[in-house]
Design a protein around this motif. Structure first.
Motif, short mmCIF file in Angstrom:
data_model
loop_
_atom_site.label_atom_id
_atom_site.label_comp_id
_atom_site.label_asym_id
_atom_site.label_seq_id
_atom_site.Cartn_x
_atom_site.Cartn_y
_atom_site.Cartn_z
N VAL A 85 -1.74 -36.31 67.60
CA VAL A 85 -0.95 -37.52 67.36
C VAL A 85 0.39 -37.05 66.80
CG1 VAL A 85 -0.71 -39.61 65.99
CG2 VAL A 85 -2.92 -39.05 67.00
N VAL A 86 1.45 -37.46 67.46
CA VAL A 86 2.81 -37.15 67.01
C VAL A 86 3.44 -38.50 66.66
CG1 VAL A 86 5.05 -36.20 67.65
CG2 VAL A 86 2.94 -35.12 68.49
N ALA A 87 3.66 -38.71 65.37
CA ALA A 87 4.10 -40.02 64.89
C ALA A 87 5.45 -39.93 64.19
CB ALA A 87 3.05 -40.58 63.93
N CYS A 88 6.38 -40.71 64.68
CA CYS A 88 7.72 -40.78 64.12
C CYS A 88 7.90 -42.14 63.48
CB CYS A 88 8.74 -40.56 65.25
SG CYS A 88 10.43 -40.69 64.70
N ASN A 89 8.10 -42.16 62.17
CA ASN A 89 8.26 -43.42 61.45
C ASN A 89 9.64 -43.48 60.80
OD1 ASN A 89 7.33 -45.94 60.49
ND2 ASN A 89 6.84 -45.05 58.52
N GLN A 90 10.25 -44.65 60.89
CA GLN A 90 11.57 -44.83 60.28
C GLN A 90 11.48 -44.68 58.76
OE1 GLN A 90 13.54 -48.45 61.45
NE2 GLN A 90 13.03 -48.16 63.59
N THR A 91 12.59 -44.29 58.19
CA THR A 91 12.68 -44.17 56.74
C THR A 91 13.93 -44.92 56.28
OG1 THR A 91 12.58 -42.61 54.89
CG2 THR A 91 13.97 -41.98 56.77
N GLY A 92 14.03 -45.17 55.00
CA GLY A 92 15.19 -45.89 54.47
C GLY A 92 14.92 -47.37 54.33
N SER A 93 15.94 -48.09 53.89
CA SER A 93 15.78 -49.53 53.66
C SER A 93 16.51 -50.33 54.74
CB SER A 93 16.30 -49.90 52.27
OG SER A 93 17.66 -49.57 52.15
N PHE A 94 16.16 -51.61 54.83
CA PHE A 94 16.77 -52.52 55.79
C PHE A 94 16.76 -53.93 55.22
CE2 PHE A 94 12.30 -52.27 56.72
CZ PHE A 94 11.92 -53.51 57.21
N LEU A 95 17.30 -54.88 55.96
CA LEU A 95 17.46 -56.26 55.49
C LEU A 95 18.20 -56.28 54.15
CD1 LEU A 95 14.04 -57.94 56.41
CD2 LEU A 95 16.21 -58.15 57.63
N ASN A 96 19.35 -55.61 54.15
CA ASN A 96 20.19 -55.52 52.95
C ASN A 96 19.43 -54.99 51.74
OD1 ASN A 96 22.53 -56.51 54.28
ND2 ASN A 96 21.73 -58.60 54.09
N GLY A 97 18.59 -54.00 51.98
CA GLY A 97 17.86 -53.37 50.88
C GLY A 97 16.62 -54.10 50.42
N GLN A 98 16.28 -55.20 51.08
CA GLN A 98 15.10 -55.97 50.67
C GLN A 98 13.79 -55.33 51.11
OE1 GLN A 98 15.43 -60.07 51.87
NE2 GLN A 98 17.62 -60.12 51.43
N LYS A 99 13.83 -54.58 52.20
CA LYS A 99 12.63 -53.93 52.73
C LYS A 99 12.88 -52.43 52.83
CE LYS A 99 10.02 -57.54 53.81
NZ LYS A 99 8.66 -57.73 53.40
N ARG A 100 11.80 -51.68 52.74
CA ARG A 100 11.88 -50.23 52.77
C ARG A 100 10.84 -49.68 53.75
NH1 ARG A 100 10.14 -46.92 47.42
NH2 ARG A 100 10.07 -44.84 48.31
N ASN A 101 11.27 -48.78 54.62
CA ASN A 101 10.33 -48.13 55.54
C ASN A 101 9.69 -46.93 54.85
OD1 ASN A 101 10.38 -49.72 57.91
ND2 ASN A 101 12.41 -48.93 58.36
N TYR A 102 8.51 -46.56 55.31
CA TYR A 102 7.69 -45.56 54.65
C TYR A 102 8.06 -44.11 55.01
CZ TYR A 102 3.50 -43.22 52.94
OH TYR A 102 2.62 -42.39 52.28
N GLY A 103 8.60 -43.87 56.19
CA GLY A 103 8.85 -42.49 56.59
C GLY A 103 7.55 -41.76 56.86
N ASN A 104 7.44 -40.52 56.40
CA ASN A 104 6.23 -39.73 56.56
C ASN A 104 5.85 -39.52 58.03
OD1 ASN A 104 4.87 -39.05 53.79
ND2 ASN A 104 5.84 -41.05 53.59
N SER A 105 6.84 -39.14 58.84
CA SER A 105 6.56 -38.75 60.22
C SER A 105 5.67 -37.52 60.16
CB SER A 105 7.87 -38.42 60.94
OG SER A 105 8.66 -39.59 61.04
N MET A 106 4.77 -37.40 61.14
CA MET A 106 3.85 -36.26 61.10
C MET A 106 3.27 -35.91 62.46
SD MET A 106 0.68 -37.98 58.96
CE MET A 106 1.70 -38.87 57.81
N ILE A 107 2.78 -34.68 62.54
CA ILE A 107 2.04 -34.19 63.70
C ILE A 107 0.64 -33.86 63.20
CG2 ILE A 107 1.89 -32.37 65.45
CD1 ILE A 107 4.99 -32.07 65.12
N ILE A 108 -0.36 -34.41 63.89
CA ILE A 108 -1.75 -34.27 63.48
C ILE A 108 -2.53 -33.63 64.63
CG2 ILE A 108 -3.82 -35.51 62.71
CD1 ILE A 108 -1.79 -37.73 61.79
N ASP A 109 -3.39 -32.67 64.30
CA ASP A 109 -4.15 -31.98 65.35
C ASP A 109 -5.44 -32.75 65.70
OD1 ASP A 109 -6.25 -31.24 63.58
OD2 ASP A 109 -5.58 -29.16 63.43
N PRO A 110 -6.15 -32.33 66.74
CA PRO A 110 -7.36 -33.05 67.18
C PRO A 110 -8.50 -33.08 66.17
CG PRO A 110 -6.57 -31.61 68.93
CD PRO A 110 -5.79 -31.27 67.69
#
Length: 150
Positions: A85-110
């Motif tokens: 599993v190769v997962a790319c997750n956004q990071t940083g805030s949005f909606l004028n700083g009201q919401k925050r993305n988690y980040g922590n993109s990762m590559i996971i083996d079988p």
């Protein structure tokens, strides 16, 4: 924050092949909410093996659910499908700083091990992956072969 107010769901995702110099990989692209539905990945319920060797996840998991669910769901999808599993997750805030993305993109083996991970920083994640590792996990624990459809 409800994406379904702005976006419609699509049809069943379709797999595709990636050819490298050594192998052909069966791949699937899904989005963040899809990882909550393992049946999306198991499209061919009658198959005695997983249809996919690698699953790519593009996501915007927020901090609130990300800290509790992101890693667990990704690792579960890798383990139950015995694939990367190769997962790319956004990071940083949005909606004028009201919401925050988690980040922590990762590559996971079988086997469910995290091979590489970014925390909340932006960057490029790379790792060597092999079809041999996919095949090895499926021989080591033949759960996909042994599963029964009721």
């Amino acid at each position: 924050y409800c994406e379904s107010n702005s976006y419609e769901y699509g049809n069943a995702p379709e797999g595709y092949s990636i050819k490298t110099k050594d192998d052909t990989w069966n791949a699937l692209n899904i989005i963040c909410y899809d990882i909550r539905f393992p049946e999306i990945i198991r499209q061919n319920e009658k198959a005695k093996t997983s249809s996919f060797d690698i699953i790519f996840v593009t996501a915007a998991f927020t901090w609130q659910t990300g800290k509790d669910h992101w890693e667990i769901l990704l690792r579960a999808r890798a383990i139950e499908n015995q694939c990367y599993v190769v997962a790319c997750n956004q990071t940083g805030s949005f909606l004028n700083g009201q919401k925050r993305n988690y980040g922590n993109s990762m590559i996971i083996d079988p086997w469910g091990n995290i091979v590489k991970r970014l925390d909340e920083e932006t960057g490029i994640l790379t790792a060597e992956i092999t079809k041999e590792k996919v095949n090895e996990s499926r021989v080591r624990l033949p759960a996909l072969f042994d599963r029964k459809i009721f």
